[in-house]
Design a protein around this motif. Structure first.
Motif, mmCIF file in Angstrom:
data_model
loop_
_atom_site.group_PDB
_atom_site.id
_atom_site.type_symbol
_atom_site.label_atom_id
_atom_site.label_comp_id
_atom_site.label_asym_id
_atom_site.label_seq_id
_atom_site.Cartn_x
_atom_site.Cartn_y
_atom_site.Cartn_z
ATOM 1 N N LEU A 117 -22.576 4.525 71.059
ATOM 2 C CA LEU A 117 -21.541 5.307 70.362
ATOM 3 C C LEU A 117 -21.583 5.203 68.830
ATOM 4 O O LEU A 117 -21.547 6.242 68.159
ATOM 5 C CB LEU A 117 -20.144 4.943 70.884
ATOM 6 C CG LEU A 117 -19.713 5.736 72.130
ATOM 7 C CD1 LEU A 117 -18.329 5.278 72.587
ATOM 8 C CD2 LEU A 117 -19.707 7.237 71.862
ATOM 9 N N PRO A 118 -21.680 3.995 68.241
ATOM 10 C CA PRO A 118 -21.697 3.942 66.776
ATOM 11 C C PRO A 118 -22.832 4.782 66.181
ATOM 12 O O PRO A 118 -22.674 5.377 65.115
ATOM 13 C CB PRO A 118 -21.917 2.457 66.472
ATOM 14 C CG PRO A 118 -21.513 1.742 67.716
ATOM 15 C CD PRO A 118 -21.758 2.674 68.862
ATOM 16 N N HIS A 119 -23.956 4.861 66.886
ATOM 17 C CA HIS A 119 -25.094 5.649 66.388
ATOM 18 C C HIS A 119 -24.845 7.129 66.606
ATOM 19 O O HIS A 119 -25.192 7.954 65.761
ATOM 20 C CB HIS A 119 -26.387 5.204 67.082
ATOM 21 C CG HIS A 119 -26.651 3.747 66.901
ATOM 22 N ND1 HIS A 119 -27.080 3.215 65.713
ATOM 23 C CD2 HIS A 119 -26.478 2.695 67.751
ATOM 24 C CE1 HIS A 119 -27.184 1.898 65.833
ATOM 25 N NE2 HIS A 119 -26.824 1.566 67.066
ATOM 26 N N LEU A 120 -24.247 7.479 67.748
ATOM 27 C CA LEU A 120 -23.955 8.887 68.030
ATOM 28 C C LEU A 120 -22.951 9.430 67.009
ATOM 29 O O LEU A 120 -23.019 10.606 66.624
ATOM 30 C CB LEU A 120 -23.433 9.059 69.459
ATOM 31 C CG LEU A 120 -24.469 8.800 70.561
ATOM 32 C CD1 LEU A 120 -23.801 8.728 71.939
ATOM 33 C CD2 LEU A 120 -25.546 9.886 70.573
ATOM 34 N N PHE A 121 -22.024 8.596 66.553
ATOM 35 C CA PHE A 121 -21.054 9.042 65.540
ATOM 36 C C PHE A 121 -21.752 9.462 64.251
ATOM 37 O O PHE A 121 -21.244 10.280 63.504
ATOM 38 C CB PHE A 121 -20.025 7.938 65.243
ATOM 39 C CG PHE A 121 -19.052 7.687 66.371
ATOM 40 C CD1 PHE A 121 -18.600 8.728 67.181
ATOM 41 C CD2 PHE A 121 -18.579 6.405 66.627
ATOM 42 C CE1 PHE A 121 -17.703 8.498 68.223
ATOM 43 C CE2 PHE A 121 -17.682 6.162 67.664
ATOM 44 C CZ PHE A 121 -17.251 7.214 68.469
ATOM 45 N N GLN A 122 -22.929 8.884 64.014
ATOM 46 C CA GLN A 122 -23.696 9.220 62.799
ATOM 47 C C GLN A 122 -24.682 10.370 63.045
ATOM 48 O O GLN A 122 -25.327 10.817 62.108
ATOM 49 C CB GLN A 122 -24.558 8.021 62.342
ATOM 50 C CG GLN A 122 -23.858 6.688 62.255
ATOM 51 C CD GLN A 122 -22.934 6.639 61.063
ATOM 52 O OE1 GLN A 122 -23.280 7.160 60.009
ATOM 53 N NE2 GLN A 122 -21.759 6.070 61.245
ATOM 54 N N GLY A 123 -24.828 10.801 64.291
ATOM 55 C CA GLY A 123 -25.885 11.745 64.653
ATOM 56 C C GLY A 123 -25.559 13.196 64.345
ATOM 57 O O GLY A 123 -24.473 13.520 63.853
ATOM 58 N N ARG A 124 -26.553 14.077 64.631
ATOM 59 C CA ARG A 124 -26.358 15.522 64.423
ATOM 60 C C ARG A 124 -26.078 16.169 65.770
ATOM 61 O O ARG A 124 -26.839 15.983 66.703
ATOM 62 C CB ARG A 124 -27.636 16.148 63.832
ATOM 63 C CG ARG A 124 -27.848 15.831 62.370
ATOM 64 C CD ARG A 124 -29.241 16.186 61.961
ATOM 65 N NE ARG A 124 -30.201 15.432 62.808
ATOM 66 C CZ ARG A 124 -31.438 15.801 63.060
ATOM 67 N NH1 ARG A 124 -31.904 16.914 62.573
ATOM 68 N NH2 ARG A 124 -32.221 15.070 63.821
ATOM 69 N N ARG A 125 -25.016 16.944 65.865
ATOM 70 C CA ARG A 125 -24.610 17.594 67.127
ATOM 71 C C ARG A 125 -24.753 16.607 68.300
ATOM 72 O O ARG A 125 -25.407 16.903 69.309
ATOM 73 C CB ARG A 125 -25.434 18.874 67.368
ATOM 74 C CG ARG A 125 -24.974 20.028 66.492
ATOM 75 C CD ARG A 125 -25.796 21.288 66.664
ATOM 76 N NE ARG A 125 -25.774 21.873 68.001
ATOM 77 C CZ ARG A 125 -24.768 22.584 68.503
ATOM 78 N NH1 ARG A 125 -23.692 22.780 67.787
ATOM 79 N NH2 ARG A 125 -24.843 23.091 69.714
ATOM 80 N N SER A 126 -24.163 15.469 68.150
ATOM 81 C CA SER A 126 -24.369 14.384 69.108
ATOM 82 C C SER A 126 -23.824 14.723 70.496
ATOM 83 O O SER A 126 -22.846 15.470 70.630
ATOM 84 C CB SER A 126 -23.682 13.111 68.622
ATOM 85 O OG SER A 126 -24.270 12.695 67.433
ATOM 86 N N MET A 127 -24.485 14.153 71.487
ATOM 87 C CA MET A 127 -24.118 14.479 72.867
ATOM 88 C C MET A 127 -24.488 13.337 73.821
ATOM 89 O O MET A 127 -25.506 12.669 73.633
ATOM 90 C CB MET A 127 -24.894 15.741 73.277
ATOM 91 C CG MET A 127 -24.443 16.314 74.594
ATOM 92 S SD MET A 127 -25.379 17.778 75.088
ATOM 93 C CE MET A 127 -25.288 18.789 73.665
#
Ligand SMILES: NC(=O)c1ccc[n+]([C@@H]2O[C@H](COP(=O)([O-])OP(=O)(O)OC[C@H]3O[C@@H](n4cnc5c(N)ncnc54)[C@H](OP(=O)(O)O)[C@@H]3O)[C@@H](O)[C@H]2O)c1
Length: 255
Positions: A117-127
């Motif tokens: 989750l912490p990485h997905l919060f930084q991602g592009r169009r995260s899923m």
């Protein structure tokens, strides 16, 4: 990152995602199969990393994620696909069978999601893409632990989708019906399936195309196969009829 990429739906999904030029971190326990798969489409345009590991092992989960982030500089999509089943009636099964299935199908993906989750919060169009099952929407006899694990994953996905909507992380829930894969050869225990009549199955390639389309559209939930859709809808409209039909089916194997 894609879990369970060494066989079946995961393998087909890796190929389909590579066709769409995704950067891929592939994981599963069988390293040789992952390497062979990655070699098929590793080109200048498609970066592929192979990070073998066991989804039920906390150190492996942390290592797989850390390695993915190190190699790609972040994480946009987590596909929780790895899974196992078992066939046979609950009263004949051990508690170890239940624990094993819950570890692979529920605790593994949920704890990997927590780390991601912490990485997905930084991602592009995260899923987050969770591969559950149509029998995670309607329980069937002979697969109680598997159904329970997939119901748990469905419930988790729905809660998480609502929690994450404002953080820009989408949750796609995929519920396949019967797909042609080595799933039945990989059962933790098989007391029933080898006695069952083979039913028609969709190819893993077609299933992967449907999943990628749902990812592109950021759909909430997709039910795959005609029979799968029929089961879900029939159960919504006539649950008692489905109870009766499934009890008849179970009776056949108890005689
Ligand atoms: N086939 C169907 O009809 C069907 C229907 C509905 C839902 N599904 C779901 O779709 C997903 C994929 O199933 P499939 O049919 O493609 O099955 P499969 O061919 O048996 O593949 C399962 C994958 O999960 C991986 N896996 C299993 N245990 C693991 C562990 N402890 N750690 C890491 N990876 C592990 C396996 O890799 P290794 O053995 O190399 O670790 C393999 O890549 C599963 O979640 C399954 O429940 C399948």
């Amino acid at each position: 990152m894609l879990t369970g990429a060494s066989f079946g739906i995961g393998e087909a999904l890796a190929r389909e995602l590579a066709r769409h030029r995704a950067q891929l971190a592939l994981t599963a326990r069988t390293a040789e199969r992952l390497e062979a798969l990655a070699a098929e489409f590793r080109t200048a345009a498609t970066e592929v990393a192979v990070i073998p590991g066991d989804i039920t092992n906390p150190e492996d989960r942390a290592r797989i994620l850390a390695e993915t982030v190190r190699l790609f500089g972040g994480l946009d999509v987590l596909v929780n696909n790895a899974g196992v089943g078992a066939s046979g009636f609950f009263q004949e099964a051990s508690s170890e069978r239940l624990r094993r299935i819950m570890e692979v199908n529920f605790f593994g993906p949920v704890e990997l999601t927590r780390l991601a989750l912490p990485h997905l919060f930084q991602g592009r169009r995260s899923m987050i893409v969770n591969i559950a099952s149509v029998i995670g929407r309607r329980g069937v006899p002979g697969y109680s632990e598997y159904c329970a694990s997939k119901f748990a994953l469905c419930g988790f996905s729905e809660s998480l989708r609502a929690e994450l909507v404002r953080r820009g992380v989408h949750v796609l829930l995929v519920n396949p019906g019967l797909i042609e894969t080595p799933f039945r050869e990989h059962l933790v225990e098989d007391r029933l399936q080898s006695r069952e009549k083979r039913r028609r199955a969709m190819s893993a390639e077609q299933c992967a195309r449907i999943i990628v389309r749902a990812m592109q559209r950021r759909t909430n939930e997709v039910v795959i196969t005609f029979d799968g859709k029929m089961l879900v809808w029939l159960n919504r409209l006539f649950p008692r009829l489905v109870d009766w039909l499934l009890a008849k089916y179970a009776e056949k194997y108890q005689e």
